[in-house]
Design a protein around this motif. Structure first.
Motif, PDB file in Angstrom:
ATOM      1  N   LYS A 191       0.826  -1.216   0.000  1.00 20.19           N
ATOM      2  CA  LYS A 191       0.000   0.000   0.000  1.00 20.19           C
ATOM      3  C   LYS A 191       0.854   1.258   0.000  1.00 20.19           C
ATOM      4  O   LYS A 191       0.521   2.239  -0.659  1.00 20.19           O
ATOM      5  CB  LYS A 191      -0.919   0.013   1.227  1.00 20.19           C
ATOM      6  N   GLN A 192       1.963   1.226   0.738  1.00 19.84           N
ATOM      7  CA  GLN A 192       2.820   2.412   0.805  1.00 19.84           C
ATOM      8  C   GLN A 192       3.487   2.672  -0.546  1.00 19.84           C
ATOM      9  O   GLN A 192       3.538   3.813  -1.001  1.00 19.84           O
ATOM     10  CB  GLN A 192       3.881   2.224   1.881  1.00 19.84           C
ATOM     11  N   LEU A 193       3.983   1.624  -1.186  1.00 19.43           N
ATOM     12  CA  LEU A 193       4.660   1.792  -2.469  1.00 19.43           C
ATOM     13  C   LEU A 193       3.689   2.092  -3.615  1.00 19.43           C
ATOM     14  O   LEU A 193       4.020   2.812  -4.547  1.00 19.43           O
ATOM     15  CB  LEU A 193       5.474   0.539  -2.807  1.00 19.43           C
ATOM     16  N   PHE A 194       2.504   1.492  -3.538  1.00 21.02           N
ATOM     17  CA  PHE A 194       1.518   1.621  -4.614  1.00 21.02           C
ATOM     18  C   PHE A 194       0.158   1.967  -4.006  1.00 21.02           C
ATOM     19  O   PHE A 194      -0.687   1.087  -3.812  1.00 21.02           O
ATOM     20  CB  PHE A 194       1.450   0.327  -5.432  1.00 21.02           C
ATOM     21  N   PRO A 195      -0.075   3.241  -3.695  1.00 23.99           N
ATOM     22  CA  PRO A 195      -1.320   3.653  -3.040  1.00 23.99           C
ATOM     23  C   PRO A 195      -2.575   3.254  -3.805  1.00 23.99           C
ATOM     24  O   PRO A 195      -3.639   3.074  -3.207  1.00 23.99           O
ATOM     25  CB  PRO A 195      -1.194   5.179  -2.956  1.00 23.99           C
ATOM     26  N   GLU A 196      -2.454   3.084  -5.118  1.00 20.65           N
ATOM     27  CA  GLU A 196      -3.630   2.687  -5.902  1.00 20.65           C
ATOM     28  C   GLU A 196      -4.104   1.277  -5.559  1.00 20.65           C
ATOM     29  O   GLU A 196      -5.213   0.882  -5.908  1.00 20.65           O
ATOM     30  CB  GLU A 196      -3.348   2.807  -7.406  1.00 20.65           C
ATOM     31  N   SER A 197      -3.286   0.524  -4.837  1.00 19.15           N
ATOM     32  CA  SER A 197      -3.657  -0.843  -4.455  1.00 19.15           C
ATOM     33  C   SER A 197      -4.392  -0.882  -3.119  1.00 19.15           C
ATOM     34  O   SER A 197      -4.780  -1.956  -2.666  1.00 19.15           O
ATOM     35  CB  SER A 197      -2.408  -1.725  -4.367  1.00 19.15           C
ATOM     36  N   ALA A 198      -4.596   0.259  -2.485  1.00 26.30           N
ATOM     37  CA  ALA A 198      -5.137   0.310  -1.123  1.00 26.30           C
ATOM     38  C   ALA A 198      -6.481  -0.396  -0.980  1.00 26.30           C
ATOM     39  O   ALA A 198      -6.690  -1.150  -0.019  1.00 26.30           O
ATOM     40  CB  ALA A 198      -5.248   1.756  -0.648  1.00 26.30           C
ATOM     41  N   ILE A 199      -7.396  -0.197  -1.909  1.00 26.82           N
ATOM     42  CA  ILE A 199      -8.724  -0.827  -1.788  1.00 26.82           C
ATOM     43  C   ILE A 199      -8.594  -2.344  -1.831  1.00 26.82           C
ATOM     44  O   ILE A 199      -9.185  -3.063  -1.019  1.00 26.82           O
ATOM     45  CB  ILE A 199      -9.673  -0.313  -2.894  1.00 26.82           C
TER      46      ILE A 199
END
Length: 124
Positions: free
Chosen positions: A105-113
């Motif tokens: 999530k930190q590296l790729f915020p778009e993956s948060a959901i």
């Protein structure tokens, strides 16, 4: 005779131009943004031959890839930390799984959901 010689010279010139162009184009390929290591091959093997890549082996290889990427100054590709977290989860190490999910999530915020959904299902 003379026409035949011209054709041969023109053909040789064209071959040289094509070869030179290939060299120039191949030399201009930008380096990959990410260090993929064995990640892609492992994912393919995991799904094409189920059971062929156990979680412990995948964890070791992914950890090694992360180390190599860090030493060489390259970035980790999207999904690697999420997959590593999943492998930890399969081994029953929920704490390490959550740490890897948080790294994703930190590296790729778009993956948060997606990652939040995984984490909520694991907590239940």
């Amino acid at each position: 005779m003379e026409s035949n010689a011209r054709k041969l010279m023109a053909g040789a010139l064209i071959k040289r131009i094509v070869a030179f162009s290939c060299l120039i184009v191949s030399g201009c390929t930008p380096p990959s943004l990410y260090y993929w290591g064995e990640y892609e091959d492992m994912i393919y093997q995991m799904y094409s031959e189920p059971g062929s890549a156990d979680p412990a082996t995948q964890i070791a290889k992914l950890r090694e890839d992360i180390g190599i990427a860090s030493e060489s100054g390259n970035q980790i590709p999207p999904g690697l930390h999420a997959h590593l977290g999943y492998m930890y989860y399969l081994q029953g190490d929920t704490q390490s799984a959550f740490l890897e999910f948080a790294a994703e999530k930190q590296l790729f915020p778009e993956s948060a959901i997606f990652i939040d959904g995984l984490m909520s299902r694991i907590k239940e």
